[in-house]
Design a protein around this motif. Structure first.
Motif, short mmCIF file in Angstrom:
data_model
loop_
_atom_site.label_atom_id
_atom_site.label_comp_id
_atom_site.label_asym_id
_atom_site.label_seq_id
_atom_site.Cartn_x
_atom_site.Cartn_y
_atom_site.Cartn_z
N TYR A 87 -59.06 54.17 -76.16
CA TYR A 87 -57.84 54.68 -75.54
C TYR A 87 -57.80 54.17 -74.10
CZ TYR A 87 -54.23 57.75 -73.79
OH TYR A 87 -53.07 58.24 -73.22
N VAL A 88 -56.64 53.70 -73.69
CA VAL A 88 -56.44 53.25 -72.31
C VAL A 88 -55.47 54.21 -71.64
CG1 VAL A 88 -55.64 51.37 -70.83
CG2 VAL A 88 -56.82 50.85 -72.98
N MET A 89 -55.94 54.85 -70.57
CA MET A 89 -55.08 55.73 -69.80
C MET A 89 -54.06 54.88 -69.06
SD MET A 89 -55.91 58.27 -66.58
CE MET A 89 -56.82 59.55 -67.39
N SER A 90 -52.81 55.25 -69.15
CA SER A 90 -51.76 54.49 -68.47
C SER A 90 -51.81 54.75 -66.96
CB SER A 90 -50.39 54.88 -69.01
OG SER A 90 -50.05 56.19 -68.60
N ALA A 91 -51.22 53.83 -66.23
CA ALA A 91 -51.15 53.97 -64.78
C ALA A 91 -50.38 55.23 -64.39
CB ALA A 91 -50.51 52.74 -64.16
N SER A 92 -49.35 55.56 -65.15
CA SER A 92 -48.57 56.77 -64.82
C SER A 92 -49.38 58.04 -65.10
CB SER A 92 -47.25 56.79 -65.58
OG SER A 92 -47.44 56.89 -66.96
N GLU A 93 -50.21 58.03 -66.15
CA GLU A 93 -51.08 59.19 -66.40
C GLU A 93 -52.05 59.39 -65.23
OE1 GLU A 93 -52.47 59.83 -70.80
OE2 GLU A 93 -52.24 57.67 -70.44
N LEU A 94 -52.65 58.30 -64.79
CA LEU A 94 -53.59 58.38 -63.68
C LEU A 94 -52.88 58.84 -62.41
CD1 LEU A 94 -56.42 58.00 -62.62
CD2 LEU A 94 -55.91 55.56 -62.28
N ARG A 95 -51.68 58.32 -62.19
CA ARG A 95 -50.88 58.74 -61.03
C ARG A 95 -50.59 60.24 -61.09
NH1 ARG A 95 -48.06 54.57 -61.10
NH2 ARG A 95 -46.49 55.28 -62.59
N ASP A 96 -50.30 60.75 -62.28
CA ASP A 96 -50.06 62.19 -62.45
C ASP A 96 -51.30 63.00 -62.08
OD1 ASP A 96 -47.46 61.72 -63.25
OD2 ASP A 96 -47.88 62.00 -65.40
N PHE A 97 -52.48 62.54 -62.53
CA PHE A 97 -53.72 63.23 -62.16
C PHE A 97 -53.91 63.21 -60.65
CE2 PHE A 97 -55.17 62.72 -66.61
CZ PHE A 97 -55.67 63.99 -66.82
N ASP A 121 -67.15 61.95 -75.64
CA ASP A 121 -68.28 62.55 -76.37
C ASP A 121 -68.17 62.31 -77.88
OD1 ASP A 121 -69.41 63.45 -74.03
OD2 ASP A 121 -68.74 65.53 -74.26
N ALA A 122 -66.95 62.14 -78.37
CA ALA A 122 -66.73 61.89 -79.80
C ALA A 122 -66.81 60.41 -80.15
CB ALA A 122 -65.38 62.46 -80.24
N GLY A 123 -67.11 59.56 -79.15
CA GLY A 123 -67.28 58.14 -79.41
C GLY A 123 -66.08 57.27 -79.10
N VAL A 124 -65.04 57.86 -78.53
CA VAL A 124 -63.86 57.06 -78.15
C VAL A 124 -64.17 56.35 -76.83
CG1 VAL A 124 -61.42 57.15 -77.49
CG2 VAL A 124 -62.30 58.71 -79.25
N GLU A 125 -63.97 55.05 -76.82
CA GLU A 125 -64.09 54.32 -75.56
C GLU A 125 -62.81 54.56 -74.77
OE1 GLU A 125 -65.50 50.00 -75.00
OE2 GLU A 125 -63.32 49.91 -74.78
N VAL A 126 -62.96 55.12 -73.60
CA VAL A 126 -61.80 55.43 -72.76
C VAL A 126 -61.81 54.49 -71.56
CG1 VAL A 126 -60.73 57.17 -71.27
CG2 VAL A 126 -61.72 57.85 -73.47
N GLU A 127 -60.67 53.86 -71.32
CA GLU A 127 -60.54 52.97 -70.17
C GLU A 127 -59.56 53.60 -69.18
OE1 GLU A 127 -58.70 48.64 -69.11
OE2 GLU A 127 -59.95 48.76 -70.92
N ILE A 128 -60.03 53.72 -67.94
CA ILE A 128 -59.21 54.27 -66.87
C ILE A 128 -59.30 53.34 -65.68
CG2 ILE A 128 -58.78 56.26 -65.36
CD1 ILE A 128 -60.33 57.97 -67.41
N ASP A 129 -58.17 52.87 -65.24
CA ASP A 129 -58.11 52.00 -64.07
C ASP A 129 -59.10 50.84 -64.18
OD1 ASP A 129 -56.92 51.33 -61.64
OD2 ASP A 129 -58.43 52.44 -60.46
N PHE A 130 -59.09 50.18 -65.35
CA PHE A 130 -59.92 49.00 -65.66
C PHE A 130 -61.42 49.29 -65.72
CE2 PHE A 130 -56.03 47.53 -63.53
CZ PHE A 130 -55.47 46.83 -64.58
#
Length: 161
Positions: A87-97, A121-130
């Motif tokens: 899952y890749v967090m979008s720039a707008s999601e990060l901006r909201d945080f 923790d469930a094994g999903v690779e999460v990408e945030i701000d590269f």
């Protein structure tokens, strides 16, 4: 299981081994139609259907072999949700945080970030701000650097469940 919906996908026919692993770890969501419909479906296929423990009996048989697994999915008697791969967090999601953090609404930030930790923790690779996260410890380190006031300012800190 606390996995957010965005971190899940419907199981498909080839997913039996992955499903077994996820279910063993508790990283899944399961939708069954109810005891009466489940019992009727199991009866039509000759599956064991005890009066007590119907769901656990169903799951045991469902995961027993490819034929059972595929039949239940095909007939849609069950919907099994498994973690996505990435899952890749979008720039707008990060901006909201970031904006929520700037507004000092720390509990809201923590609540949202917990979802990402559960996915990791469930094994999903999460990408945030590269930056890619595959462990909660590296994610925690990133969160602490980006949002240093959370530890003291939030009632429900990130790694507290």
């Amino acid at each position: 299981m606390n996995l957010p919906n965005w971190a899940l996908r419907k199981a498909q026919s080839p997913d039996l081994e992955f499903a077994r692993k996820c279910m063993e770890k508790g990283h899944f969501k399961l939708e069954l139609p109810g005891n009466k419909a489940t019992r009727h479906w199991m009866e039509e296929r000759g599956w064991r259907r005890p009066f007590f423990g119907l769901e656990s009996s169903f799951l045991k048989q469902f995961l027993s072999d490819t034929e059972h697994f595929q039949a239940a999915l095909k007939d849609q008697i069950v919907i099994l949700w498994l973690p996505i791969e990435r899952y890749v967090m979008s720039a707008s999601e990060l901006r909201d945080f970031d904006e929520t953090y700037q507004d000092r609404r720390f509990d809201a930030v923590v609540g949202g970030l917990k979802e990402y930790r559960y996915a990791i923790d469930a094994g999903v690779e999460v990408e945030i701000d590269f930056t890619k996260f595959t462990s909660s410890s590296t994610f925690y380190t990133w969160v602490h650097k980006r949002y240093p006031l959370l530890e003291e300012g939030a009632d429900d800190w990130l790694l507290k469940d």
